[in-house]
Design a protein around this motif. Structure first.
Motif, mmCIF file in Angstrom:
data_model
loop_
_atom_site.group_PDB
_atom_site.id
_atom_site.type_symbol
_atom_site.label_atom_id
_atom_site.label_comp_id
_atom_site.label_asym_id
_atom_site.label_seq_id
_atom_site.Cartn_x
_atom_site.Cartn_y
_atom_site.Cartn_z
ATOM 1 N N UNK A 185 0.811 -1.210 0.000
ATOM 2 C CA UNK A 185 0.000 0.000 0.000
ATOM 3 C C UNK A 185 0.848 1.265 0.000
ATOM 4 N N UNK B 110 0.659 4.477 -2.376
ATOM 5 C CA UNK B 110 0.643 5.866 -1.907
ATOM 6 C C UNK B 110 1.653 6.712 -2.679
ATOM 7 N N UNK C 87 0.621 7.142 -6.381
ATOM 8 C CA UNK C 87 -0.487 8.090 -6.547
ATOM 9 C C UNK C 87 0.057 9.518 -6.624
ATOM 10 N N UNK D 96 -9.218 9.463 -9.725
ATOM 11 C CA UNK D 96 -10.493 8.849 -10.090
ATOM 12 C C UNK D 96 -10.391 7.336 -10.121
ATOM 13 N N UNK E 264 -7.129 4.114 -9.869
ATOM 14 C CA UNK E 264 -5.706 3.768 -9.751
ATOM 15 C C UNK E 264 -5.591 2.254 -9.814
ATOM 16 N N UNK F 48 -2.746 -0.944 -9.881
ATOM 17 C CA UNK F 48 -1.349 -1.270 -9.582
ATOM 18 C C UNK F 48 -1.076 -2.741 -9.843
ATOM 19 N N UNK G 149 0.228 0.733 8.825
ATOM 20 C CA UNK G 149 -1.220 0.977 8.816
ATOM 21 C C UNK G 149 -1.857 0.567 10.147
ATOM 22 N N UNK H 126 -2.678 13.084 6.973
ATOM 23 C CA UNK H 126 -3.072 12.214 5.860
ATOM 24 C C UNK H 126 -3.721 12.983 4.709
ATOM 25 N N UNK I 101 -5.655 11.994 1.345
ATOM 26 C CA UNK I 101 -4.836 11.763 0.154
ATOM 27 C C UNK I 101 -5.305 10.476 -0.536
ATOM 28 N N UNK I 102 -5.463 10.538 -1.863
ATOM 29 C CA UNK I 102 -5.936 9.369 -2.607
ATOM 30 C C UNK I 102 -5.042 8.151 -2.404
ATOM 31 N N UNK I 103 -3.743 8.377 -2.337
ATOM 32 C CA UNK I 103 -2.817 7.270 -2.116
ATOM 33 C C UNK I 103 -2.901 6.718 -0.701
ATOM 34 N N UNK I 104 -3.309 7.573 0.243
ATOM 35 C CA UNK I 104 -3.476 7.104 1.624
ATOM 36 C C UNK I 104 -4.670 6.147 1.698
ATOM 37 N N UNK J 171 -5.519 4.221 -0.659
ATOM 38 C CA UNK J 171 -4.983 2.979 -1.238
ATOM 39 C C UNK J 171 -4.154 2.212 -0.213
ATOM 40 N N UNK J 172 -3.330 2.936 0.546
ATOM 41 C CA UNK J 172 -2.504 2.298 1.577
ATOM 42 C C UNK J 172 -3.377 1.579 2.615
ATOM 43 N N UNK K 193 -5.170 -1.480 1.052
ATOM 44 C CA UNK K 193 -4.263 -2.609 0.847
ATOM 45 C C UNK K 193 -4.148 -3.441 2.122
ATOM 46 N N UNK K 194 -4.007 -2.747 3.243
ATOM 47 C CA UNK K 194 -3.863 -3.454 4.523
ATOM 48 C C UNK K 194 -5.160 -4.175 4.917
ATOM 49 N N UNK L 291 -3.852 -4.411 -7.377
ATOM 50 C CA UNK L 291 -4.765 -3.600 -6.568
ATOM 51 C C UNK L 291 -5.416 -2.574 -7.486
ATOM 52 N N UNK L 292 -6.754 -2.536 -7.467
ATOM 53 C CA UNK L 292 -7.512 -1.596 -8.298
ATOM 54 C C UNK L 292 -8.401 -0.764 -7.387
ATOM 55 N N UNK L 293 -8.356 0.542 -7.586
ATOM 56 C CA UNK L 293 -9.129 1.444 -6.734
ATOM 57 C C UNK L 293 -9.995 2.359 -7.577
ATOM 58 N N UNK L 294 -11.261 2.448 -7.206
ATOM 59 C CA UNK L 294 -12.179 3.405 -7.839
ATOM 60 C C UNK L 294 -12.579 4.439 -6.812
ATOM 61 N N UNK L 295 -12.286 5.695 -7.139
ATOM 62 C CA UNK L 295 -12.569 6.802 -6.224
ATOM 63 C C UNK L 295 -13.865 7.473 -6.684
#
Lengths: 235, 235
Positions: A120, A124, A127, A144, A146, A148, B80, B110, B118-121, B123-124, B127-128, B146-150
């Protein structure tokens, strides 16, 4: 320190930088120390004393730090690139031909599986680097999507190279791709990332950020670097 | 403190917990303080003093902390969920019917875009939490994808609920899905995540973790919770 900082701002930035570095070192040693309970409690007392000294005067959540610069996109407490953030390595992201890159060596505070960077944490950092690539191309947006792909584990305490470049841009959407690799083998990605950043419609920007002001109390909104209105970056 | 900790371990865990909390508060105030350069430098000096006290005795990168417990998957410095990590909120992840969940309220350290996480936060943290869902189902792996939809920005200083559950498991691969939502509207995801965790083949586990030992110097390898060999979790 950039030449257009005033003397006061330069002095403040130097002190914020010094505190950020000291806290980062303290966090790093706190996760690797093997001292006993008495020594841990003594360090905790010192940390509380330091926090009390800093806590006598604080900004609200909606007020940007005085050092944040809407024009130069400096955000001193960003959790990835902020020079004043103890959470941040911090990444120094620079423009290069066609995109951005950053070098980093990550220590034990960023560990996931033993001796490797937390998956993760790679997300971060990527991103932020992908977002910076969008900025450097004159675009602004919030994450929007991401994606990985983790190909090999990313080792701790090893020089890494992060890279990102804009792949496509249409209207309010920009697609960016990037990677983390060993600095000694920059073309063999350990982690690959692809993401989409979206600039919210003006009415959404107003909804999301209506309360935000700069340090002097003036309204401040995120915007594309080429807009003339005051604003700030974000990720 | 679990009942099977020895008294010494319980005392150490309490001290590590106290230091983690003190450092977390120090980091939080350091990004919101508006004191001047002299006060910032004084806090930096206190931080360096605390670091010097902790630094008199340190473990190597390859040696796990004495409090890390291979059987109960406790990793006290995880960025995390680690109770001793100043980088971690920390998330307390608990088993629920069908998966895991965690509550969190994230402060200014954060922040990405002003007043949002933060968008990457996101994700972090996800992930955990997704990794923990795999663990809770008796599986172990390292992040493979890992796929993230915001969907909407995640506000700072607001109670959040993170959830994850295993969607599918085949051989060495497990697919997990999860989300971040407001605690007051847990079924309206702000961020959705889907990921694949992969248990490395035994020869890869040996390659990746051959140097890792527990605090007493005994070799320690990550493994599935239902394996009988000693090991540790990871993300």
């Amino acid at each position: 320190v950039a030449t257009d900082d005033t003397g006061d701002q330069a002095e403040l930035l130097a002190a914020v930088t010094e505190l950020g570095a000291a806290l980062r070192e303290l966090v790093a040693v706190s996760v690797t120390t093997t001292v006993g309970p008495a020594e841990l409690r003594a360090a905790a007392a010192q940390a509380r004393e330091a926090a009390a000294g800093l806590g006598v005067s604080r900004r609200s959540r909606d007020q940007l730090p005085v050092l944040d610069d809407p024009v130069r996109f400096r955000r001193v407490y960003n959790p990835v690139s902020g020079i004043g953030s103890a959470v941040a390595p911090p990444l120094v992201i620079r423009r290069v031909d066609g995109g951005v890159e950053a070098e980093a060596t990550l220590g034990p505070p960023y560990e996931g599986s033993p001796s490797y960077v937390h998956g993760g944490m790679s997300a971060l950092l990527l991103d932020q680097v992908l977002s910076a690539a969008a900025h450097s191309a004159g675009l602004w947006g919030m994450t929007g999507r991401l994606e990985l792909d983790y190909r090999r584990p990313v080792p701790l305490e090893t020089a890494l190279l992060l890279r990102a470049a804009v792949a496509d841009s249409r209207g309010r959407r920009v697609t960016v791709a990037g990677s983390i690799a060993l600095a000694e083998a920059p073309d063999h990605a350990l982690v690959q990332a692809r993401g989409m950043w979206v600039a919210p419609r003006p009415e959404r920007v107003e909804e999301y950020f209506s309360a935000i002001t700069d340090a002097s109390g003036r309204p401040s909104r995120p915007h594309r670097p080429d807009d003339t209105a005051a604003g700030v970056d974000g990720a």
